[in-house]
Design a protein around this motif. Structure first.
Motif, PDB file in Angstrom:
ATOM      1  N   VAL A  44       0.856  -1.176   0.000  1.00  0.00           N
ATOM      2  CA  VAL A  44       0.000   0.000   0.000  1.00  0.00           C
ATOM      3  C   VAL A  44       0.897   1.231   0.000  1.00  0.00           C
ATOM      4  O   VAL A  44       1.866   1.304   0.747  1.00  0.00           O
ATOM      5  N   GLY A  45       0.581   2.200  -0.840  1.00  0.00           N
ATOM      6  CA  GLY A  45       1.351   3.430  -0.885  1.00  0.00           C
ATOM      7  C   GLY A  45       0.558   4.511  -1.570  1.00  0.00           C
ATOM      8  O   GLY A  45      -0.544   4.279  -2.060  1.00  0.00           O
ATOM      9  N   TYR A  46       1.113   5.707  -1.606  1.00  0.00           N
ATOM     10  CA  TYR A  46       0.362   6.780  -2.256  1.00  0.00           C
ATOM     11  C   TYR A  46       1.086   7.389  -3.438  1.00  0.00           C
ATOM     12  O   TYR A  46       0.469   7.820  -4.384  1.00  0.00           O
ATOM     13  N   PHE A  47       2.381   7.432  -3.424  1.00  0.00           N
ATOM     14  CA  PHE A  47       3.105   8.032  -4.548  1.00  0.00           C
ATOM     15  C   PHE A  47       4.483   7.403  -4.585  1.00  0.00           C
ATOM     16  O   PHE A  47       5.494   8.051  -4.311  1.00  0.00           O
ATOM     17  N   SER A  48       4.537   6.124  -4.894  1.00  0.00           N
ATOM     18  CA  SER A  48       5.774   5.368  -4.811  1.00  0.00           C
ATOM     19  C   SER A  48       5.892   4.398  -5.968  1.00  0.00           C
ATOM     20  O   SER A  48       4.937   3.693  -6.299  1.00  0.00           O
ATOM     21  N   THR A  49       7.066   4.347  -6.549  1.00  0.00           N
ATOM     22  CA  THR A  49       7.303   3.370  -7.604  1.00  0.00           C
ATOM     23  C   THR A  49       7.328   1.950  -7.039  1.00  0.00           C
ATOM     24  O   THR A  49       7.224   0.983  -7.791  1.00  0.00           O
ATOM     25  N   ALA A  50       7.405   1.819  -5.713  1.00  0.00           N
ATOM     26  CA  ALA A  50       7.332   0.499  -5.090  1.00  0.00           C
ATOM     27  C   ALA A  50       6.007  -0.183  -5.430  1.00  0.00           C
ATOM     28  O   ALA A  50       5.942  -1.409  -5.506  1.00  0.00           O
ATOM     29  N   LEU A  51       4.960   0.607  -5.670  1.00  0.00           N
ATOM     30  CA  LEU A  51       3.675   0.031  -6.074  1.00  0.00           C
ATOM     31  C   LEU A  51       3.793  -0.646  -7.430  1.00  0.00           C
ATOM     32  O   LEU A  51       3.298  -1.762  -7.626  1.00  0.00           O
ATOM     33  N   GLU A  52       4.451   0.009  -8.356  1.00  0.00           N
ATOM     34  CA  GLU A  52       4.640  -0.578  -9.686  1.00  0.00           C
ATOM     35  C   GLU A  52       5.582  -1.779  -9.612  1.00  0.00           C
ATOM     36  O   GLU A  52       5.389  -2.769 -10.315  1.00  0.00           O
ATOM     37  N   GLU A  53       6.593  -1.689  -8.764  1.00  0.00           N
ATOM     38  CA  GLU A  53       7.505  -2.818  -8.587  1.00  0.00           C
ATOM     39  C   GLU A  53       6.761  -4.014  -8.005  1.00  0.00           C
ATOM     40  O   GLU A  53       7.003  -5.152  -8.418  1.00  0.00           O
ATOM     41  N   ALA A  54       5.854  -3.764  -7.056  1.00  0.00           N
ATOM     42  CA  ALA A  54       5.067  -4.850  -6.476  1.00  0.00           C
ATOM     43  C   ALA A  54       4.255  -5.559  -7.548  1.00  0.00           C
ATOM     44  O   ALA A  54       4.260  -6.791  -7.629  1.00  0.00           O
ATOM     45  N   THR A  63      -3.008   1.930  -4.346  1.00  0.00           N
ATOM     46  CA  THR A  63      -2.533   3.306  -4.268  1.00  0.00           C
ATOM     47  C   THR A  63      -3.569   4.145  -3.535  1.00  0.00           C
ATOM     48  O   THR A  63      -4.767   3.958  -3.717  1.00  0.00           O
ATOM     49  N   ILE A  64      -3.092   5.040  -2.692  1.00  0.00           N
ATOM     50  CA  ILE A  64      -3.955   5.912  -1.908  1.00  0.00           C
ATOM     51  C   ILE A  64      -3.901   7.312  -2.497  1.00  0.00           C
ATOM     52  O   ILE A  64      -2.823   7.830  -2.770  1.00  0.00           O
ATOM     53  N   ALA A  65      -5.046   7.916  -2.680  1.00  0.00           N
ATOM     54  CA  ALA A  65      -5.112   9.281  -3.202  1.00  0.00           C
ATOM     55  C   ALA A  65      -4.928  10.281  -2.064  1.00  0.00           C
ATOM     56  O   ALA A  65      -5.304  10.024  -0.927  1.00  0.00           O
ATOM     57  N   THR A  66      -4.326  11.410  -2.393  1.00  0.00           N
ATOM     58  CA  THR A  66      -4.187  12.521  -1.450  1.00  0.00           C
ATOM     59  C   THR A  66      -4.653  13.779  -2.171  1.00  0.00           C
ATOM     60  O   THR A  66      -4.883  13.763  -3.385  1.00  0.00           O
ATOM     61  N   THR A  67      -4.766  14.878  -1.455  1.00  0.00           N
ATOM     62  CA  THR A  67      -5.148  16.140  -2.085  1.00  0.00           C
ATOM     63  C   THR A  67      -4.122  16.531  -3.138  1.00  0.00           C
ATOM     64  O   THR A  67      -4.474  16.972  -4.230  1.00  0.00           O
TER      65      THR A  67
END
Length: 86
Positions: A44-54, A63-67
């Motif tokens: 789980v992340g919000y602005f990380s390439t680790a999400l794409e790597e996962a 992915t978590i949205a933020t303002t």
């Protein structure tokens, strides 16, 4: 919880009690990210390439949205952004 390797140690320490109180696990920021992802059930992340790597390693990712980034990681890599960049 695994912080970015460049994140300030004092800032990380402020998160640790809350994460642990919720039953979360805190992983040393120097730990190998790919090994950590492979061992994870979910990333789980919000602005990380680790999400794409996962995803590329076959691990589900959210992915978590933020303002600031209303589409989460897709704010960086989404179709609209790519079209605007091109």
């Amino acid at each position: 919880f695994k912080a970015h390797p460049l994140q300030d140690d004092e800032e990380i320490e402020a998160y640790v009690p809350k994460i642990q109180s919720l039953g979360g696990v805190v992983i040393d920021k120097r730990e190998n990210i790919h090994r950590t992802i492979i061992q994870a059930d979910l990333v789980v992340g919000y602005f990380s390439t680790a999400l794409e790597e996962a995803i590329s390693l076959g691990v589900p990712a959210i992915t978590i949205a933020t303002t600031e980034f209303p589409e989460g990681i897709h704010s960086l890599t989404g179709e609209t952004t790519l079209k605007q960049t091109i």
